[in-house]
Enzyme design. Structure first.
Site, PDB file in Angstrom:
ATOM      1  N   LYS A  69     146.448 -19.757  54.008  1.00  0.00           N
ATOM      2  CA  LYS A  69     145.817 -18.964  52.962  1.00  0.00           C
ATOM      3  C   LYS A  69     146.904 -18.415  52.061  1.00  0.00           C
ATOM      4  O   LYS A  69     148.100 -18.563  52.350  1.00  0.00           O
ATOM      5  CB  LYS A  69     144.971 -17.833  53.540  1.00  0.00           C
ATOM      6  CG  LYS A  69     145.682 -16.964  54.570  1.00  0.00           C
ATOM      7  CD  LYS A  69     144.714 -15.985  55.231  1.00  0.00           C
ATOM      8  CE  LYS A  69     143.823 -16.678  56.228  1.00  0.00           C
ATOM      9  NZ  LYS A  69     142.406 -16.452  56.033  1.00  0.00           N
ATOM     10  N   ARG A  70     146.483 -17.809  50.961  1.00  0.00           N
ATOM     11  CA  ARG A  70     147.435 -17.181  50.050  1.00  0.00           C
ATOM     12  C   ARG A  70     148.335 -16.215  50.834  1.00  0.00           C
ATOM     13  O   ARG A  70     147.872 -15.479  51.696  1.00  0.00           O
ATOM     14  CB  ARG A  70     146.647 -16.419  48.975  1.00  0.00           C
ATOM     15  CG  ARG A  70     147.437 -15.649  47.967  1.00  0.00           C
ATOM     16  CD  ARG A  70     146.539 -15.228  46.810  1.00  0.00           C
ATOM     17  NE  ARG A  70     145.321 -14.553  47.254  1.00  0.00           N
ATOM     18  CZ  ARG A  70     145.177 -13.226  47.292  1.00  0.00           C
ATOM     19  NH1 ARG A  70     146.174 -12.442  46.928  1.00  0.00           N
ATOM     20  NH2 ARG A  70     144.036 -12.680  47.670  1.00  0.00           N
ATOM     21  N   LYS A 128     146.940 -10.055  54.368  1.00  0.00           N
ATOM     22  CA  LYS A 128     146.541 -11.162  55.241  1.00  0.00           C
ATOM     23  C   LYS A 128     147.453 -11.260  56.466  1.00  0.00           C
ATOM     24  O   LYS A 128     147.171 -12.012  57.392  1.00  0.00           O
ATOM     25  CB  LYS A 128     146.528 -12.467  54.447  1.00  0.00           C
ATOM     26  CG  LYS A 128     145.464 -12.467  53.344  1.00  0.00           C
ATOM     27  CD  LYS A 128     145.490 -13.744  52.539  1.00  0.00           C
ATOM     28  CE  LYS A 128     144.502 -13.714  51.378  1.00  0.00           C
ATOM     29  NZ  LYS A 128     143.098 -13.773  51.808  1.00  0.00           N
ATOM     30  N   HIS A 162     134.695  -9.196  44.758  1.00  0.00           N
ATOM     31  CA  HIS A 162     135.496  -9.872  45.778  1.00  0.00           C
ATOM     32  C   HIS A 162     136.593  -8.995  46.379  1.00  0.00           C
ATOM     33  O   HIS A 162     137.457  -9.522  47.081  1.00  0.00           O
ATOM     34  CB  HIS A 162     136.138 -11.138  45.195  1.00  0.00           C
ATOM     35  CG  HIS A 162     135.205 -12.287  45.047  1.00  0.00           C
ATOM     36  ND1 HIS A 162     134.878 -13.137  46.079  1.00  0.00           N
ATOM     37  CD2 HIS A 162     134.491 -12.726  43.977  1.00  0.00           C
ATOM     38  CE1 HIS A 162     134.030 -14.055  45.650  1.00  0.00           C
ATOM     39  NE2 HIS A 162     133.773 -13.825  44.373  1.00  0.00           N
ATOM     40  N   THR A 187     136.888 -17.714  53.637  1.00  0.00           N
ATOM     41  CA  THR A 187     136.128 -18.953  53.807  1.00  0.00           C
ATOM     42  C   THR A 187     136.882 -19.956  54.679  1.00  0.00           C
ATOM     43  O   THR A 187     136.268 -20.858  55.237  1.00  0.00           O
ATOM     44  CB  THR A 187     135.786 -19.606  52.461  1.00  0.00           C
ATOM     45  OG1 THR A 187     136.967 -19.747  51.669  1.00  0.00           O
ATOM     46  CG2 THR A 187     134.758 -18.781  51.699  1.00  0.00           C
ATOM     47  N   LYS A 191     135.608 -22.887  57.517  1.00  0.00           N
ATOM     48  CA  LYS A 191     136.038 -24.292  57.535  1.00  0.00           C
ATOM     49  C   LYS A 191     136.621 -24.653  58.902  1.00  0.00           C
ATOM     50  O   LYS A 191     136.351 -25.736  59.442  1.00  0.00           O
ATOM     51  CB  LYS A 191     137.052 -24.542  56.429  1.00  0.00           C
ATOM     52  CG  LYS A 191     136.484 -24.369  55.028  1.00  0.00           C
ATOM     53  CD  LYS A 191     137.564 -24.177  53.977  1.00  0.00           C
ATOM     54  CE  LYS A 191     136.969 -23.661  52.680  1.00  0.00           C
ATOM     55  NZ  LYS A 191     137.992 -23.189  51.737  1.00  0.00           N
TER      56      LYS A 191
END
Length: 820
Positions: free
Chosen positions: A551-552, A557, A363, A661, A665
């Site tokens: 998200k985290r 990110k 991952h 992911t 969504k």
């Protein structure tokens, strides 16, 4: 509808009501109309459990009688979300339950709210695992999950004075209504002590492991209900408990005190998800957790196999163990330990079984993020497992030296034990028969960069399995209005076969249908605005563009780039208020947790909330832009956000996100992706076409080239770009400096040489936001793009992903479970 069907439904509703009322009396000893909402929820779950248990028993019986090969999916987390609604949908009982309870004056939606989000996961890794076990059951595949029963989740996040504050997530305070304690399935897990090979009188060597501490692992099983197929698989949660034979009250005072301390240490193993590993003790606890659930799971699988199937020589033909990232990598040496030490198998035979049993999903493509453990810590806690890893490594390196004579640098790069550390990703590759990435670009980078050496050694071992999400949770359950609209257009065939969503393309130019799609989106936006008002007391404009990044919180990110852009827009309006006439009203939403020890991530949260305080209280701008940080991001909150989103922020630096992911969504609910060509964004863009998403920024190969040459300079980008210059300076001085400045963020960006290229991508990101205006102002053009995204989202269903795993990696086949 025929009279017989109507009569059957009436009978089923009456039977359900009767069972519900009887269960209420049995559980609480009072009439149903005296029960609290929590008690009504517990009553309903226990009523439904009776239906689930019947199918569960039938499923396990079928697997045994038909000698089915079974998959065991090991993951350190499973982010399940609430189960009642999804279980009712999968059982095809939601409507009848809703009607039966309504006759009693009970709103089923109020009971859904009583269920806590299970604190068994944190982010994408855990949510992926939850989608996967849902798909396994719904496809009729014999597949189960294995993890830890955490008493406390990661943490409950609150925002106080603009900062993240962590409080315990005591999700088990009222118990977990879906679990079944299986005390008779207990196994023992050993830690510490001394392990060595002792020479026997005949010259042979025998393992001695002495002086170890023993922990009792007790499973709690959760049923995983398949969609309309009677299949119920199992998620096994392992709880650490004091062994019964350890609880004696005899002994000296010092012995009793030591037993008490040992009891606390045992209970700590399963006390919390992701203990803070910034200290030695935290790292040790994390390592203990990983071995605990892996050892318990492997021992349980072998015991189950021997009882049902006999000879271990066929183990790999009947069992598949899949490790989700490296946290369960010790399944490899643990299976070797059980086969060699316990079952007396010779090394070569055991190694062949182990490799052919275990498969590994990677991952991360960032070498610095790959899991490693200090040798001293590992060897002290797990002496026998360390011995086995040493032997695996020695044999592996012997083969490498034969393949590449004299290339000791290559030997060093691939060694499982190297530079004082045990490298878990290397162990995972060496000890498995399949290694997969989770998006095409991710898998390509693994083979050509992160794991290039291993790909050359094992050219047939690496493969790609692009991630997916379960449409049952993220469309059918989260967005029933859109689901009904889709049914109206193409029938309900997509519910079983999400690839049929592609049939929606027939309606991409149908304005009447697009108007209905627009109404569904507006309804969810209005609902989310109300939720935000109730939760944080803040008004947002439901007619604004909802631009959402959830998200985290992590530097790669790039939430920091998002909020710097908000600061840029704020400055622009303040300098020229007339510009508002050319702008779309926008609401920028953020949600996500920062790891407690991750200072820069927590400072990013503080910056977002500080900017929100300024923007939302400035009358010059707050009629056009608003900023919201929604605390305590969870599956339940996500189910409100995705259906309401207009713009999906997927802005990680290209080459850093393995897949993502949330992008899928958002897409499935009709949001337009604003993102880099990273992870699954690449495949989303390929599917919908560049005209139906908004792509910006460096490409992965350009990022790699900058890293290779070292030619990137944060200071240069800062000095040549006045827009970057202005917003970065405002981290130190200006309207957003409230509770102390953001010196640490400013210093991080420069001291790390802007490691995730925020400065480099910033202007491209701003230009991408400008494209949103033009696209959104073309009302039917935007709705058409939204529909095209929904139509293509079926290929990102976890059903497709799991079908590929089943065929290409696990070699398992679906069952057809017909109920008598």
């Amino acid at each position: 509808m025929s009279v017989s069907i109507i009569n059957k439904q009436i009978e089923e509703k009456a039977s359900l009501q009767k069972s519900f009322l009887k269960t209420a009396n049995m559980l609480f000893g009072k009439e149903w109309d005296e029960l609290t909402k929590e008690e009504l929820y517990q009553t309903l779950v226990n009523t439904i459990r009776q239906y689930v248990s019947e199918n569960w028993i039938m499923t396990n019986k079928y697997y045994a009688e038909h000698n089915c090969k079974e998959v065991y999916y090991f993951s350190i987390e499973f982010l399940l979300g609430r189960l009642l609604n999804s279980n009712l949908i999968n059982l095809d009982m939601k409507d009848i339950c809703k009607d039966a309870l309504a006759d009693l004056g009970i709103d089923i939606n109020e009971l859904f709210k009583q269920e806590p989000d299970a604190g068994l996961g944190n982010g994408g890794l855990g949510r992926l695992a939850a989608c996967f076990i849902d798909s396994m059951a719904s496809l009729g595949l014999p597949g189960h999950g294995c993890t830890i029963r955490y008493q406390y989740g990661l943490f409950e996040q609150k925002i106080i004075n603009n900062q993240q504050v962590e409080i315990p997530d005591n999700w088990l305070k009222n118990g977990f209504a879906w679990e079944y304690r299986k005390a008779d399935k207990e196994v023992r897990v050993n830690f510490g002590g001394n392990a060595y090979m002792a020479e026997q009188e005949d010259g042979s060597l025998k393992l001695v492991h002495e002086g170890y501490d023993t922990v009792s692992a007790v499973p709690y099983d959760v049923p995983i209900v398949g969609y309309h197929n009677n299949v119920v698989n199992t998620l096994r949660l392992w709880n650490a408990e004091v062994p019964k034979d350890y609880a004696s009250l005899s002994g000296t005072r010092e012995q009793l005190q030591e037993r008490l301390r040992q009891s606390y240490r045992i209970q700590a193993i399963t006390s919390c998800l992701y203990p803070d590993d910034s200290s030695y003790e935290g790292k040790l606890l994390r390592l203990t957790q990983e071995y605990f659930f892996v050892s318990a799971g492997v021992q349980s699988i072998v015991r189950h196999y021997k009882r049902r199937k006999g000879a271990l020589s066929a183990f790999a033909n009947q069992v598949a163990i899949h490790i989700n990232d490296t946290h369960p990598a010790m399944a490899i040496p643990e299976l070797m330990r059980v086969l060699v030490d316990v079952e007396g198998m010779d090394w070569e035979k055991a190694w062949n079984i182990t490799k052919n049993t275990i498969a590994y999903t990677n991952h991360t493509i960032m070498p610095e993020a790959l899991e490693t453990w200090p040798i001293d810590m590992f060897k002290k806690l797990l002496p026998r497992i360390y011995m086995i890893i040493e032997e695996i490594n020695a044999r592996f390196l012997d083969n490498i030296r034969k393949m590449y004579p004299g290339d000791e640098e290559r030997v060093r790069r691939v060694s499982i034990i190297q530079d004082g550390m045990v490298h878990m990703a290397r162990l995972s590759v060496v000890g498995s028969h399949s290694v997969n990435g989770v998006a095409k670009i991710h898998s390509d980078i693994l083979k050509s960069y992160s794991m290039k050496d291993f790909n050359e050694i094992y050219p047939k071992k690496f493969n790609n399995k692009t991630n997916g999400i379960t449409h049952r949770r993220w469309l059918i359950a989260a967005n029933p209005e859109l689901s009904s609209l889709i049914d109206e257009a193409i029938s309900d065939k997509w519910r079983r076969n999400p690839s049929r969503l592609i049939d929606l393309l027939d309606f991409k130019d149908d304005k009447a249908f697009l108007d209905k799609l627009d109404e569904v989106k507006k309804g969810h936006k209005l609902y989310l605005a109300g939720h935000i008002k109730r939760r944080i007391g803040f008004d947002i404009d439901p007619n604004s563009v909802y631009d959402i990044q959830v998200k985290r919180i992590h530097s790669y990110k790039r939430q920091i780039m998002n909020i710097l852009h908000v600061m840029y827009v704020y400055n622009w309006i303040k300098r020229d208020p007339s510009i508002k006439n050319q702008m779309l009203p926008r609401t920028f939403m953020f949600a996500g947790k920062a790891a407690p020890g991750y200072h820069i991530a927590k400072e990013t949260i503080r910056l977002i909330n500080t900017v929100a305080s300024v923007v939302n209280n400035d009358k010059d701008v707050n009629d056009h832009i608003r900023v919201v940080f929604l605390p305590n991001y969870s599956v339940t909150l996500a189910e409100k956000l995705f259906p309401a989103a207009d713009v999906s922020e997927q802005i990680s630096l290209a080459g850093k996100e393995a897949s993502g992911t949330s992008n899928m969504k958002f897409m499935m609910n009709g949001a337009i992706t604003l993102g880099t060509l990273d992870g699954a964004n690449v495949e989303i863009c390929d599917a919908v076409g560049e005209e139906n998403c908004i792509i910006f920024g460096l490409k992965a190969e350009e990022v790699m080239e900058y890293y290779k040459t070292g030619l990137y300079s944060a200071w240069t980008e800062y000095n040549v770009n006045p827009k970057v210059h202005d917003v970065v300076d405002q981290l130190l001085t200006g309207p957003f400096v409230g509770n102390g400045d953001f010196h640490d963020l400013h210093n991080y960006l420069f001291s790390s040489n802007d490691e995730y290229f925020v400065f480099k991508d910033f202007m491209s990101y701003c230009a991408a936001h400008s494209k949103i205006k033009a696209k959104y102002n073309d009302h039917y053009g935007w709705l058409k793009s939204s529909l095209i995204n929904i139509a293509h989202s079926g290929q990102f269903s976890s059903d497709r992903t799991i079908a590929e795993y089943a065929k290409d990696i696990w070699n398992v086949h679906p069952i057809n479970l017909i109920k008598e």
